[in-house]
Design a protein around this motif. Structure first.
Motif, PDB file in Angstrom:
ATOM      1  N   GLU A 142       0.832  -1.208   0.000  1.00  0.00           N
ATOM      2  CA  GLU A 142       0.000   0.000   0.000  1.00  0.00           C
ATOM      3  C   GLU A 142       0.871   1.263   0.000  1.00  0.00           C
ATOM      4  O   GLU A 142       0.607   2.207  -0.745  1.00  0.00           O
ATOM      5  N   ALA A 145       2.463   1.661  -3.429  1.00  0.00           N
ATOM      6  CA  ALA A 145       1.455   2.063  -4.422  1.00  0.00           C
ATOM      7  C   ALA A 145       1.042   3.522  -4.217  1.00  0.00           C
ATOM      8  O   ALA A 145       0.907   4.274  -5.184  1.00  0.00           O
ATOM      9  N   ASN A 146       0.881   3.923  -2.969  1.00  0.00           N
ATOM     10  CA  ASN A 146       0.530   5.324  -2.685  1.00  0.00           C
ATOM     11  C   ASN A 146       1.617   6.283  -3.161  1.00  0.00           C
ATOM     12  O   ASN A 146       1.330   7.348  -3.703  1.00  0.00           O
ATOM     13  N   GLU A 149       1.468   6.572  -6.896  1.00  0.00           N
ATOM     14  CA  GLU A 149       0.315   7.402  -7.266  1.00  0.00           C
ATOM     15  C   GLU A 149       0.596   8.881  -7.012  1.00  0.00           C
ATOM     16  O   GLU A 149       0.231   9.746  -7.817  1.00  0.00           O
ATOM     17  N   ALA A 185      -0.081   0.156 -10.261  1.00  0.00           N
ATOM     18  CA  ALA A 185       0.260   1.564  -9.998  1.00  0.00           C
ATOM     19  C   ALA A 185       1.372   2.031 -10.942  1.00  0.00           C
ATOM     20  O   ALA A 185       1.316   3.140 -11.482  1.00  0.00           O
TER      21      ALA A 185
END
Lengths: 286, 320
Positions: A142, A145-146, A149, A185
């Protein structure tokens, strides 16, 4: 598979916190696994954890890495307090996480955020093998991926330093799916023309090697780093032959066309700066 | 002779006894119909007891059953005009993965899947369904082709994992898997993945970035085999049965974890008892999936795919 990587005796392999006899006082002095010379830790640290005598690359932890690359006070950390929920209810997992939090001062096996490398603002993720061998569970997936992004949205480059034994067993198939999450992502970042640089450090194996670590526009590795998909022992058992000494090292991958280059830690910042400058809209610092 | 799994022995034995009695009735004058009827009722009850309450380990055994239907079995039952296509154009053709074009209810599709063998000879040829990088690169080549010609992709997942070998590492097993994950994420055609046997780790995942993921009831999907997990976590591969439970690898587990869209029910006693019947059950779910995805625009398809994967994996925040 995971543990294989850490247990065998290899020329390049060394991990902190190894139990066993130490013939030098802990903390103050350090013995180099590359050349067996003994020197002050301070001396080593000043040299970015590279042996001043034989160039053996000791691991850098996430904080050391960030400090050595980023402009002072330029780092803004993201998702700092994100932690696992033990999604499978795996026995003793929470205790292990707690232990590693205490031991490493980290909340998880990756630090993400943004900072400046010689003036260039960049999103950055640094994995740290001291936390659960850098393994990837839901939180690592997570956070990465954040960060990708965020890089996409802010239109800044994304740089990742990998150090991981692969998927985190205690999170089972959820950790497997983090390979997909991070890769989707990255696809979104690439589709919008975003720049990604991957620097594989010791060790980068299993599910991490088989996802984001291999998906940069530029894929580099540090000298001597262990990089591969399957564990050495598993392969030896499967094919019933001894593997060459340099198998799955950065140099082995370079020879087989799997890397853009093997980069000495002392040259890394310059190389990153060059790439960042080439990928600026005007070709130089704007 | 069908191979019998340990937990289904009582069923097979009773079934054998009934057959024997039936034969005896035919051959002699004795009327045993009453006894046979009682036994058949007992069989029905016993089958329920055994097959409707499979443990995770039983399901692992089912997923690994040597007679379990393979990708090609299903391709031939579900699709028409299947044409297999070979090679990655870079190194070779990996027979651990089959891929080609076909028609599904008269609509063009691309079908790709891991391919095990059913006997030793075929397994050697197919490397036990464990691909090398060229297998994944062949799959990717044909996915890109499907993308170009705007036809949906159906992937069957059935592998113990990517092959852990020297040559596989030299040719970039990691890169091949990673690239498939990323490129599949960007496909602008519907992708439906169906786990039909073992879904072993990254080697399964490399064909697994679908808009929908379905699993046959007795298939598994995991980050590591139960034996591997037991050896790694408890230093004892004999604890594989425990690992099969702890690691949450069955179709129902994955449905609960929100990873799998549908569990496709199996023929009682396992898919291998009736391949055509099982194919029909898969067909129904596949049709629904493709129908549902057809209405999405390319942008919606990409966005929902991202959302699907982004939400996998819970986390929380440390109290400050």
């Amino acid at each position: 598979m995971l543990r294989d990587i850490f247990n065998k005796k290899r020329k390049y392999a060394s991990l902190p916190n190894q139990e066993g006899k130490q013939d030098v006082p802990e903390g103050l002095m350090q013995k180099c696994p590359g050349c067996n010379k003994i020197y002050y830790r301070k001396e080593l640290e000043r040299n970015l954890n590279v042996c001043p005598h034989c160039d053996y690359h000791h691991q850098q932890n996430a904080y050391e890495r960030l400090e050595s690359l980023l402009e002072k006070d330029s780092f803004e950390e993201w998702d700092r307090y994100m932690v696992s929920t033990n999604p499978l209810g795996f026995p003793e997992y929470e205790e292990k996480l707690e232990k590693d939090r205490k031991k490493s001062g980290l909340n998880e096996a990756v630090i993400t955020g943004k900072g400046k490398i010689r003036g260039y603002e960049t999103a950055i993720a640094v994995m740290d093998a001291r936390f659960r061998m850098g393994s990837m569970g839901a939180v690592v997936g997570e956070k990465i991926a954040n960060a990708i992004e965020q890089a996409r949205k802010e239109k800044i480059p994304f740089i990742i330093f990998t150090a991981s034994g692969g998927a985190r067993m205690q999170e089972g198939v959820i950790s497997l799916m983090q390979m997909t999450k991070t890769s989707v992502a990255i696809q979104r970042l690439h589709a919008e023309g975003g720049l990604m640089i991957s620097v594989m450090t010791h060790p980068t194996t299993g599910g991490v090697s088989a996802s984001f670590a291999s998906l940069g526009d530029f894929n580099f590795a540090e000298p001597g780093a262990l990089i591969g998909f399957a564990g050495r022992r598993i392969i030896e058992q499967t094919i019933r032959e001894k593997l060459p000494e340099d198998f799955q090292t950065a140099e082995f991958l370079l020879k087989h066309g799997q890397l853009d280059d093997v980069v000495h830690r002392h040259d890394l910042k310059n190389k990153l700066e060059t790439i960042l400058s080439i990928h600026q809209p005007g070709g130089e610092l704007s | 002779m069908k191979q019998v799994l340990d937990f289904e022995k009582p069923v097979i034995e009773l079934r054998g006894k009934i057959e024997e009695l039936k034969k005896l009735t035919q051959e002699s004058e004795m009327d045993l119909s009453e006894e046979i009827e009682t036994l058949e009722q007992r069989l029905e009850k016993l089958e329920e007891d055994v097959y409707d309450r499979l443990t995770p380990w039983n399901r692992v055994q089912m997923a690994r059953h040597p007679e379990r239907p393979t990708t090609l079995d299903y391709i031939h039952s579900i699709f028409t005009d299947f044409m297999e296509l070979h090679g990655d154009r870079l190194y070779g053709d990996d027979e651990a993965i089959v891929a080609g074009i076909a028609k599904y209810k008269n609509q063009p599709v691309t079908v790709i899947g891991h391919q095990r063998g059913k006997d030793t000879k075929e397994n050697l040829r197919r490397n036990f369904g464990m691909p090398h990088p060229e297998g994944y690169r062949k799959a990717l080549r044909l996915m890109k082709q499907a993308d170009k010609f705007n036809r949906p992709i159906v992937c069957f997942i059935d592998t113990k994992g990517a092959y852990p070998g020297k040559a596989a590492e030299e040719r970039g097993q990691s890169e091949a898997i990673a690239r498939n994950l990323m490129e599949m994420a960007g496909l602008t055609v519907p992708v439906v993945c169906i786990v039909i046997g073992e879904g072993g780790s990254g080697g399964a995942l490399a064909l697994g970035v679908g808009d929908h993921i379905h699993m046959l009831e007795n298939s598994t999907y995991s980050v590591i085999s139960p034996e591997g997990a037991a050896a790694l976590l408890w230093k004892d591969s004999n604890l594989a049965q425990n690992a099969a439970e702890t690691m949450k690898i069955t179709s129902y587990d994955l449905k609960e974890l929100g990873i799998v869209d549908k569990v496709i029910p199996e023929i009682r006693g396992g898919a291998h008892r009736d391949i055509k019947g099982q194919a029909k059950k898969i067909d129904q779910v596949l049709q629904e999936s493709l129908e549902g995805l057809k209405s999405l625009s390319k942008e919606e398809l990409l966005e929902t795919r991202w959302e699907k994967y982004k939400k996998i994996g819970d986390y929380t925040t440390l109290p400050l």
